[in-house]
Every structure is written in C-alpha cells, then in structure tokens.
Motif scaffolding. Structure first.
Motif, PDB file in Angstrom:
ATOM      1  N   MET A 295      49.637  23.991 -27.447  1.00 22.81           N
ATOM      2  CA  MET A 295      48.188  24.027 -27.225  1.00 22.81           C
ATOM      3  C   MET A 295      47.829  24.438 -25.803  1.00 22.81           C
ATOM      4  N   VAL A 296      48.648  23.924 -24.867  1.00 25.00           N
ATOM      5  CA  VAL A 296      48.376  24.191 -23.461  1.00 25.00           C
ATOM      6  C   VAL A 296      48.262  25.691 -23.177  1.00 25.00           C
TER       7      VAL A 296
ATOM      8  N   PRO B  58      53.804  25.926 -33.243  1.00 21.17           N
ATOM      9  CA  PRO B  58      54.611  26.790 -32.378  1.00 21.17           C
ATOM     10  C   PRO B  58      55.274  27.947 -33.123  1.00 21.17           C
ATOM     11  N   GLN B  59      55.675  27.729 -34.370  1.00 19.56           N
ATOM     12  CA  GLN B  59      56.329  28.809 -35.111  1.00 19.56           C
ATOM     13  C   GLN B  59      55.310  29.746 -35.739  1.00 19.56           C
ATOM     14  N   SER B  60      54.402  29.138 -36.544  1.00 18.63           N
ATOM     15  CA  SER B  60      53.452  29.993 -37.273  1.00 18.63           C
ATOM     16  C   SER B  60      52.469  30.678 -36.328  1.00 18.63           C
ATOM     17  N   GLY B  61      52.299  30.135 -35.116  1.00 19.21           N
ATOM     18  CA  GLY B  61      51.355  30.744 -34.180  1.00 19.21           C
ATOM     19  C   GLY B  61      52.040  31.488 -33.050  1.00 19.21           C
TER      20      GLY B  61
ATOM     21  N   LEU C 172      43.619  32.312 -37.565  1.00 20.52           N
ATOM     22  CA  LEU C 172      44.272  31.214 -38.299  1.00 20.52           C
ATOM     23  C   LEU C 172      43.263  30.083 -38.556  1.00 20.52           C
ATOM     24  N   ASN C 173      43.607  29.233 -39.535  1.00 19.36           N
ATOM     25  CA  ASN C 173      42.681  28.173 -39.960  1.00 19.36           C
ATOM     26  C   ASN C 173      42.752  26.940 -39.070  1.00 19.36           C
TER      27      ASN C 173
ATOM     28  N   ASN D 179      60.493  28.415 -40.242  1.00 16.17           N
ATOM     29  CA  ASN D 179      59.180  27.992 -39.791  1.00 16.17           C
ATOM     30  C   ASN D 179      59.102  26.489 -39.528  1.00 16.17           C
ATOM     31  N   LEU D 180      59.742  25.715 -40.394  1.00 15.08           N
ATOM     32  CA  LEU D 180      59.592  24.259 -40.290  1.00 15.08           C
ATOM     33  C   LEU D 180      60.799  23.589 -39.637  1.00 15.08           C
TER      34      LEU D 180
END
Ligand SMILES: NC(=O)c1ccc[n+]([C@@H]2O[C@H](COP(=O)([O-])OP(=O)(O)OC[C@H]3O[C@@H](n4cnc5c(N)ncnc54)[C@H](O)[C@@H]3O)[C@@H](O)[C@H]2O)c1
Ligand SMILES: O=C(O)C(=O)C[C@]1(C(=O)O)C=C[C@@H](O)C=C1
Length: 245
Positions: free
Chosen positions: A16-17, A116-119, A126-127, A203-204
């Motif tokens: 997020m940072v 972190p992965q999907s973004g 994105l949602n 991804n996970l």
C-alpha cells in the motif's frame, strides 16, 4: 498537510505504501521492527502511539489481531481522525471498530481486491470494496480512490461482501493453498487450463498463513462454501471409484 499512519507493515502494508506515499506523508508501524523496510520505501517508522495519532490511520493487521490492537490505540487517536481497515473480511472488523473506537472518529471499512502479486503490474482499474460506516469525508475518499488512484470502487454492505467473498476468496485460497502444499509442477507440455492453476499457485503462494486464516476462519460464510466444495470433491471421487471397468 494531512498525515497517514499505517499499522501492520506486512505484505499488504508494504504494498500500500508504494501507492499512497506519493500523495500523503506516511508513518508506519509493526509489532516486528521493520524500520529498514520503511527506510527502503522512504517512509517514516513510528512507535504505535506516533502512528496511531495521525489524521488517517489504516489498520493493516489480520483480523484475528484487530481487537487487541483497537484496545491499544483507542486512546491515542485524534478526535477527528479517520480510521480505515483493509481486511479481507468485513462483518467482523466493522463490528469491532464500532464496539471499541471513540464516537468522535470516522470509520470506513474497505477491502482492496488485489495485493502484492495481483497488483504487481499496477492497480489501475482493479476492484476495491468500500463499506461506509460513519464518515463525513466519504465523497472526498471515493473521489480519491476513483479519480486519483483509478480504482473501480464498489460500495457494499459488510454482509453482502462476506457472502460473495466466501466464493471469490475463501474457495480460491483453499484451492490455492492446497496446490501450493502439493507443489504442483510446472512442465512444458501444459494446457492453458493447467496454466491457470499454476497462476493461482504463484498468485497466492506468497500470502501469509495469518491472511489465509483470516479469509477462511473470520468470514462467517466461508465454512459452508468449503463444505460444499469438499462434498463435491468426495461425490465426484465416489462416482469414479464406482465405475466398473
Ligand atoms: N496480502 C494481500 O494481498 C491483502 C490484500 C488486501 C487486504 N489485505 C488485508 O490486509 C491486512 C494485512 O494482510 P497482510 O497480507 O499484510 O498480512 P501479513 O501477515 O503479511 O502481515 C500482517 C502484519 O501485521 C503485523 N501485526 C499483527 N498484529 C499487529 C499489531 N497488534 N500491531 C502492529 N502490527 C501487527 C504483523 O507483524 C505482520 O507484519 C489483512 O487484514 C488482510 O486481510 C491483504
Ligand atoms: O495479490 C496477492 O498477493 C493476493 O493474494 C491478493 C488477494 C487475492 O487475490 O485473494 C489476497 C487477499 C486480499 O484480500 C485480496 C486479494
């Protein structure tokens, strides 16, 4: 200038940072000393009290640790602060924030549906789910999320969020963690469908066990979906076992 404190500097706090630091002065705190990572991101490392006394405070700890955190910070908060949670479930953290936070602070439940992965290639489009609880600044926040960060903001009730996330997330993470534990192999002779499974695994695979426990155990609707899935697996397997050959 407004100030932001982020409490919980794990996978999502650190992610997020990167996206918020260009817009606001950020201070971060975690139970573990991660001040070296804060320095890499060029944000300030603060004590719990310093971080909780900013204008906006984002709580980025797994829900199972939220109640004790709220009890620790409630006396440090500014009277007019905005407190935001980013948890992957919404019913429980919102109940806890309403129970423990002072009436003078604004409360907003959110769930960014990426990490972190999907973004990792950007978060535009994105949602992000928002569950407004009490906030005088809702218009400005939605404007920032939609027009500055360019997210697709979906307003939902905590119950609707958790019901849908039992499929969207609890089921996906259940399958994702299983195939990670199996460590399914990547091979050259693969189909596009198998590549989807490998993508879920990647991804996970980096998500923490605490995040998995949040998604599976703190969503009131997740157990039923897991049971439905296990039932379908068992019934399919029984059918295969009973075919006479
Ligand atoms: N990882 C993601 O992709 C993602 C995406 C959206 C939302 N979220 C949500 O973000 C939150 C954090 O998830 P994460 O993936 O970063 O988890 P994580 O397990 O990677 O990190 C959590 C961090 O919180 C810290 N922590 C726990 N209790 C604390 C306390 N009392 N005070 C200070 N720090 C404390 C831990 O030390 C850890 O560093 C969760 O609510 C999760 O549901 C995660
Ligand atoms: O991108 C990642 O690393 C994620 O795991 C993101 C992911 C997910 O895809 O389920 C994980 C937790 C959040 O609640 C939302 C999204």
């Amino acid at each position: 200038m407004r100030t932001l404190g982020i409490i919980g500097f794990g996978g999502f706090g650190q992610f997020m940072v990167k996206h918020l630091q260009p817009y606001i002065s950020v201070t971060v705190h975690d139970l573990t000393d991660l001040s070296h990572i804060a320095a890499e991101h060029k944000v300030e490392w603060g004590t719990l009290q310093e971080t909780a006394s900013k204008d906006i405070v984002i709580l980025a700890v797994p829900v199972q640790f939220l109640e004790s955190l709220l009890l620790e910070i409630k006396d440090y908060l500014k009277a007019e602060a905005l407190i935001v949670d980013v948890s992957s479930v919404k019913v429980k953290p919102i109940e806890l924030m309403l129970k423990h936070l002072p009436l003078t602070v604004d409360i907003l439940g959110t769930h960014p549906l990426f990490g972190p992965q999907s973004g990792k290639n950007g978060i535009k489009g994105l949602n992000m789910v928002v569950c407004p609880v009490r906030s005088k600044k809702m218009r400005a926040i939605t404007h920032f999320l939609r027009n500055v960060i360019q997210l697709n903001v979906l307003e939902r009730t905590p119950e609707t969020h958790d019901k849908q996330m039992a499929y969207v997330q609890a089921l996906t993470h259940f399958i994702g963690r299983s195939i990670n534990e199996m460590d399914i192999p990547d091979v050259e002779q693969k189909t596009p469908a198998y590549q989807y499974l490998l993508d879920i695994k990647r991804n996970l695979g980096g998500d923490s066990m605490d995040l998995f426990l949040t998604i599976e155990l703190e969503n009131p609707y997740a157990k039923k979906v897991r049971e439905e899935f296990m039932g379908a697996l068992k019934s399919l397997n029984d059918r295969l076992e009973h075919i006479k050959r």
